[in-house]
Design an enzyme around this catalytic site. Sequence first.
Site, mmCIF file in Angstrom:
data_model
loop_
_atom_site.group_PDB
_atom_site.id
_atom_site.type_symbol
_atom_site.label_atom_id
_atom_site.label_comp_id
_atom_site.label_asym_id
_atom_site.label_seq_id
_atom_site.Cartn_x
_atom_site.Cartn_y
_atom_site.Cartn_z
ATOM 1 N N GLY A 11 40.707 33.292 49.760
ATOM 2 C CA GLY A 11 39.241 33.220 49.811
ATOM 3 C C GLY A 11 38.787 31.777 49.923
ATOM 4 N N ALA A 22 39.556 14.320 51.986
ATOM 5 C CA ALA A 22 40.327 13.366 51.180
ATOM 6 C C ALA A 22 41.769 13.261 51.694
ATOM 7 C CB ALA A 22 40.322 13.794 49.716
ATOM 8 N N ARG A 72 43.694 36.004 54.900
ATOM 9 C CA ARG A 72 44.749 36.611 54.090
ATOM 10 C C ARG A 72 45.726 37.165 55.117
ATOM 11 N NH1 ARG A 72 42.194 36.335 49.182
ATOM 12 N NH2 ARG A 72 39.965 36.760 49.195
ATOM 13 N N ASP A 103 46.213 31.481 43.835
ATOM 14 C CA ASP A 103 47.572 31.790 43.345
ATOM 15 C C ASP A 103 48.471 32.345 44.449
ATOM 16 O OD1 ASP A 103 45.923 34.063 43.365
ATOM 17 O OD2 ASP A 103 47.095 35.058 41.809
ATOM 18 N N SER A 105 48.187 31.918 47.732
ATOM 19 C CA SER A 105 48.485 30.864 48.720
ATOM 20 C C SER A 105 49.546 29.900 48.180
ATOM 21 C CB SER A 105 47.212 30.081 49.043
ATOM 22 O OG SER A 105 46.234 30.959 49.511
ATOM 23 N N THR A 125 40.238 27.894 44.573
ATOM 24 C CA THR A 125 39.817 29.280 44.362
ATOM 25 C C THR A 125 38.659 29.318 43.381
ATOM 26 O OG1 THR A 125 40.447 31.468 43.506
ATOM 27 C CG2 THR A 125 41.655 29.590 42.599
ATOM 28 N N ASP A 127 38.104 31.661 41.451
ATOM 29 C CA ASP A 127 38.466 32.514 40.314
ATOM 30 C C ASP A 127 38.934 31.749 39.078
ATOM 31 O OD1 ASP A 127 37.922 34.668 41.957
ATOM 32 O OD2 ASP A 127 40.003 34.963 42.555
ATOM 33 N N ASP A 129 41.915 31.220 38.207
ATOM 34 C CA ASP A 129 42.926 32.079 37.581
ATOM 35 C C ASP A 129 44.325 31.464 37.588
ATOM 36 O OD1 ASP A 129 43.187 32.276 40.335
ATOM 37 O OD2 ASP A 129 43.291 34.460 40.381
ATOM 38 N N ARG A 171 38.223 38.131 40.222
ATOM 39 C CA ARG A 171 39.387 38.992 40.372
ATOM 40 C C ARG A 171 39.810 39.524 39.002
ATOM 41 N NH1 ARG A 171 42.369 39.637 45.293
ATOM 42 N NH2 ARG A 171 41.391 37.881 46.331
ATOM 43 N N GLY A 185 23.973 32.136 30.078
ATOM 44 C CA GLY A 185 23.609 33.125 31.107
ATOM 45 C C GLY A 185 24.114 34.504 30.758
ATOM 46 N N GLU A 222 34.436 41.628 37.764
ATOM 47 C CA GLU A 222 34.682 42.692 38.748
ATOM 48 C C GLU A 222 35.984 43.463 38.446
ATOM 49 O OE1 GLU A 222 35.241 40.837 42.593
ATOM 50 O OE2 GLU A 222 36.645 39.380 41.777
ATOM 51 N N ILE A 250 27.589 36.097 47.762
ATOM 52 C CA ILE A 250 26.707 34.944 47.579
ATOM 53 C C ILE A 250 27.391 33.912 46.671
ATOM 54 C CG2 ILE A 250 25.401 35.743 45.532
ATOM 55 C CD1 ILE A 250 22.904 34.915 47.303
HETATM 56 N N1 LIG Z 1 54.141 36.143 47.100
HETATM 57 C C1 LIG Z 1 53.749 35.624 48.275
HETATM 58 N N2 LIG Z 1 54.660 35.168 49.159
HETATM 59 C C2 LIG Z 1 54.282 34.648 50.341
HETATM 60 N N3 LIG Z 1 53.006 34.516 50.715
HETATM 61 C C3 LIG Z 1 52.052 34.940 49.873
HETATM 62 C C4 LIG Z 1 52.363 35.511 48.611
HETATM 63 N N4 LIG Z 1 51.220 35.854 48.000
HETATM 64 C C5 LIG Z 1 50.232 35.519 48.852
HETATM 65 N N5 LIG Z 1 50.718 34.965 49.980
HETATM 66 C C6 LIG Z 1 49.966 34.496 51.159
HETATM 67 O O1 LIG Z 1 48.770 33.832 50.744
HETATM 68 C C7 LIG Z 1 47.640 34.514 51.284
HETATM 69 C C8 LIG Z 1 46.478 34.364 50.354
HETATM 70 O O2 LIG Z 1 46.777 34.958 49.102
HETATM 71 P P1 LIG Z 1 45.649 35.742 48.283
HETATM 72 O O3 LIG Z 1 44.981 36.735 49.168
HETATM 73 O O4 LIG Z 1 46.292 36.237 47.053
HETATM 74 O O5 LIG Z 1 44.536 34.647 47.986
HETATM 75 P P2 LIG Z 1 44.591 33.392 47.023
HETATM 76 O O6 LIG Z 1 45.318 32.302 47.667
HETATM 77 O O7 LIG Z 1 45.070 33.824 45.683
HETATM 78 O O8 LIG Z 1 43.061 32.979 46.994
HETATM 79 P P3 LIG Z 1 41.843 33.746 46.292
HETATM 80 O O9 LIG Z 1 42.408 34.599 45.200
HETATM 81 O O10 LIG Z 1 40.954 32.678 45.821
HETATM 82 O O11 LIG Z 1 41.210 34.558 47.370
HETATM 83 C C9 LIG Z 1 48.127 35.950 51.473
HETATM 84 O O12 LIG Z 1 47.362 36.650 52.407
HETATM 85 C C10 LIG Z 1 49.538 35.697 51.982
HETATM 86 O O13 LIG Z 1 49.530 35.347 53.346
HETATM 87 O O1 LIG Z 2 37.146 38.206 50.488
HETATM 88 P P1 LIG Z 2 37.810 39.416 49.987
HETATM 89 O O2 LIG Z 2 39.121 39.623 50.651
HETATM 90 O O3 LIG Z 2 36.953 40.608 49.981
HETATM 91 O O4 LIG Z 2 38.191 39.157 48.456
HETATM 92 C C1 LIG Z 2 37.304 39.143 47.406
HETATM 93 C C2 LIG Z 2 37.995 38.441 46.270
HETATM 94 O O5 LIG Z 2 38.147 37.071 46.615
HETATM 95 C C3 LIG Z 2 37.619 36.273 45.583
HETATM 96 O O6 LIG Z 2 36.288 35.952 45.943
HETATM 97 C C4 LIG Z 2 38.429 35.026 45.446
HETATM 98 O O7 LIG Z 2 39.709 35.384 45.033
HETATM 99 C C5 LIG Z 2 37.643 37.172 44.349
HETATM 100 O O8 LIG Z 2 36.797 36.718 43.343
HETATM 101 C C6 LIG Z 2 37.285 38.502 44.966
HETATM 102 O O9 LIG Z 2 37.789 39.569 44.200
HETATM 103 MG MG LIG Z 3 44.031 34.580 44.023
#
Ligand SMILES: Nc1ncnc2c1ncn2[C@@H]1O[C@H](COP(=O)(O)OP(=O)(O)OP(=O)(O)O)[C@@H](O)[C@H]1O
Ligand SMILES: O=P(O)(O)OC[C@H]1O[C@](O)(CO)[C@@H](O)[C@@H]1O
Ligand SMILES: [Mg+2]
Length: 318
Positions: A11, A22, A72, A103, A105, A125, A127, A129, A171, A185, A222, A250
């Site tokens: 995300g 940077a 993703r 996490d 990514s 992120t 989140d 998290d 998440r 809030g 959520e 938003i």
């Molecule tokens: N265990 C994994 N091994 C390899 N690639 C991964 C793994 N987990 C996630 N990825 C890659 O990273 C991309 C992004 O991961 P994810 O959808 O979990 O979002 P995120 O990086 O945690 O960000 P956010 O949670 O803020 O949306 C995935 O679509 C995938 O391509």
């Molecule tokens: O953009 P997508 O794939 O609907 O994912 C929504 C998720 O992405 C985030 O905005 C960031 O991880 C979460 O808070 C939410 O659950």
């Molecule tokens: Mg994540």
Amino acid sequence: MKKLGILTSGGDAPGMNAAIRAVVKAANYNDIDVMGIEGGYQGLIEGRIKPLTSKLVENIADRGGTILKTSRSPEFMEEAGRKKALKVLKTFGIDSLIVIGGDGSLKGAQKLHELGINVIGLPGTIDNDLTYTDYSIGFDTTLNTILECIGKIKDTDYSHDKTTIVEVMGRYCGDLALHCALAGGGEIISTPEKKLNFDTICSKLSSRINSGKKDNLVIVTEYMYDLAELQRYIEEKLNMSVRTTVLGFIQRGGNPSAFDRILASQMGVTAVELLINGSSGLTVGIKDNKMIQRKLENINDEKNDRQDKYRFLEPLLH
Ligand SMILES: Nc1ncnc2c1ncn2[C@@H]1O[C@H](COP(=O)(O)OP(=O)(O)OP(=O)(O)O)[C@@H](O)[C@H]1O
Ligand SMILES: O=P(O)(O)OC[C@H]1O[C@](O)(CO)[C@@H](O)[C@@H]1O
Ligand SMILES: [Mg+2]
């Protein structure tokens, strides 16, 4: 380091652009060329790569989203997809990579490190998290956006003596809801770390209403409840009318706060320094207001259930 690649993944988060700026500036300052990889890991697999110069990133620090775009990528989750990505990196002569994302990514970044690419991660992120860092890029801006929205909801709640359930993102991490409540809030909060059942929410609400506070905000993270069911339960049990607002996307957009820009800028420069010093397989964070690094494989190993912060809510929300 021969050539540095940079991508944003998962995300989008406000402040990702400040991090890109940077990284590019710090790399160019050290005579290192940067290639921007568009659309996260999927764009990498597809070879959507072009040069990024200091000039191109000059005016992006204040923009939300990510100029590199993000995705993703289910394909990158598979070994075959990652091998394709590796081949593309080799074709473009990219031996070092900075990945900005959450996490998932960063888990992907670790996989590329294992395949022999020099990789540094930055936590991007909303989140928050990732337990190894106090804050991730984007969290502060999103929190401020939520507070702004909640302020508007409070105006109408107050005017009508109304109760509203507000669902925020995060998440499976309650940090946005928790910090929102700490900032004033919301009156009742329920998060994955401290989940309230329907009856507890009702009894907290009824004691607030009985003590004279008739407008109340229930903040929930959520994916925890069927919100329609929760609303109906409260309405029937307390014989009152309730509204529900899901803030949704938003929360993810908007200009990054000063905090996120500064955090992202410091992290971006740190990531380049680490690569120049020959490090790989690390991710940058902030702890006690200082830049730190951890191994990418340990991003969520540190226990952090925020008990220290939940403690403050007791007197604030009683
Ligand atoms: N265990 C994994 N091994 C390899 N690639 C991964 C793994 N987990 C996630 N990825 C890659 O990273 C991309 C992004 O991961 P994810 O959808 O979990 O979002 P995120 O990086 O945690 O960000 P956010 O949670 O803020 O949306 C995935 O679509 C995938 O391509
Ligand atoms: O953009 P997508 O794939 O609907 O994912 C929504 C998720 O992405 C985030 O905005 C960031 O991880 C979460 O808070 C939410 O659950
Ligand atoms: Mg994540």
